[in-house]
Design a protein around this motif. Structure first.
Motif: not given
Length: 402
Positions: A114-124
């Protein structure tokens, strides 16, 4: 039971050589073949048995006949000036089970996913900043470190803006030759004081973070003591910040130095999860050995008798290059399918944060390769500098162009 033993009065000094880049000392391969369990003397503490092969590694990490808690009763064989008996890392069951059960609710596969979208946002967002500043950019300080830091700080509830302070304290836990015992103790004390302050703040003003949850468990359920809580949060911060960022930057270095594998991954991004597992195996993140275990009874390992009360040192980088388990073990191959690596340990002390670390590595690689498919190192590889005197290997900088 065999009585084969190394009876040398002055066992060879360990480590045999200083860690250089991500090279694995070739002595390990010779030991795995000829003497997989050998007596050594470390810079600090008593002599120990060095274990180098995969099968014995699983035994000493997973067999209850080998104890971490007993290390507190010995002058533990180690590479650091002071022993590290921090919380869950120095416990056996049932105390270890009590703390692990508390954390296992956080690090479930489902919750981490469930944390994946947040991690993707940080990376981008970090890559947006890198592009805005223009090439070359440093993937260490501008991507790997802030990405790992943002994720673990958000999960724990540690203010990310305090990172300049706590990053220098984190080094105290993995310093081997770059800090004195006094400096190590000072850094450890400072980190513990900082975490204790955060727990007091969360007790007065709870939030939706892991520290608040641990404070609640401590106060209402008496699941852990104040000391256990502070030490445990410290371990999670170290692992989530320094360890993940180091694994990520070392992984990017491996890909850049293996352009054929990097090109294959750009063409086939569906191989990213498999590539992450191979990078976890191939990168010798731990410079030499992890924490000593003590035998609670006589145990035979590869024909060598380890007597009750003696310690063993697990050389995980060596086990991950064991030819008996990994075909072409010294070859980096993102297509490797049989990959029972021990990068996250084994047994009861297997890393609880493994699902989150895997998620971050997968996201970082996928986003980087999507946005910078032509990424290349901006300086000759031989000019890159590595951290010295630390238990975790890491580049200081990785400048890239795209």
């Amino acid at each position: 039971m065999s009585e084969t033993r190394n009876t040398a009065q002055n066992p060879p000094a360990y480590p045999f050589n200083e860690a250089v880049g991500i090279e694995v000392d070739p002595i390990y391969a010779k030991l795995r073949r000829d003497e997989p369990v050998v007596r050594v003397g470390c810079p600090f503490g008593e002599d120990s048995w060095l274990v180098t092969n995969h099968a014995d590694m699983k035994t000493i990490l997973g067999d209850p006949r080998f104890s971490r808690a007993l290390a507190a009763l010995h002058d533990e064989s180690r590479l650091t000036p002071l022993p590290i008996h921090t919380s869950i890392l120095g416990m056996d069951s049932p105390d270890h089970t009590r703390l692990r059960r508390l954390l296992s609710r956080v690090f479930t596969m489902r919750r981490v996913e469930l944390m994946r979208p947040g991690v993707e946002r940080v990376a981008n967002e970090l890559l947006d900043g890198l592009v805005a500043r223009g090439a070359p950019g440093d993937l260490m300080e501008e991507f790997a470190v802030p990405m790992a830091g943002a994720v673990i700080c958000d999960l724990l509830g540690v203010p990310f803006e305090d990172r300049d302070d706590f990053r220098q304290w984190l080094d105290a836990f993995s310093a081997t030759t770059v800090m004195t015992a006094e400096e190590t103790q000072d850094g450890t004390d400072a980190l513990h004081a900082y975490i204790a302050k955060l727990t007091r703040e969360r007790r007065a003003d709870p939030r939706e973070d892991l520290i608040s949850g641990m404070v609640k468990a401590s106060d209402e359920e008496e699941r852990l003591s104040e000391k256990e809580m502070v030490e445990l949060i410290s371990v999670l911060l170290i692992a989530g910040h320094e360890t993940v960022s180091s694994q990520l930057i070392d992984s990017l270095y491996v890909l850049l130095t293996h352009p054929d594998q990097l090109a294959a991954l750009v063409r086939r991004p569906e191989l990213v999860p498999q590539a992450v597992e191979e990078l976890l195996r191939y990168v010798p993140l731990i410079s030499h050995v992890t924490f000593a275990r003590y035998a609670t009874e006589d145990v035979e390992l590869s024909g060598t008798l380890v007597r009750a009360g003696e310690s063993v040192l697990p050389a995980i980088p060596s086990a991950n290059r064991d030819e008996a388990v990994f075909e072409n073990a010294d070859r980096f191959d993102i297509g490797r399918e049989h990959n029972p690596h021990l990068a996250f340990g084994y047994g009861i002390h297997r890393c609880l944060g493994a699902p989150l670390a895997r998620l971050q590595l997968q996201v970082a690689l996928r986003v980087l390769l999507e946005r910078f498919p032509g990424m290349r190192c901006a300086v000759p590889f031989e000019e890159l500098e590595w951290k010295d005197g630390m238990q975790v290997r890491s580049l200081l900088k990785l400048p890239v162009a795209w």
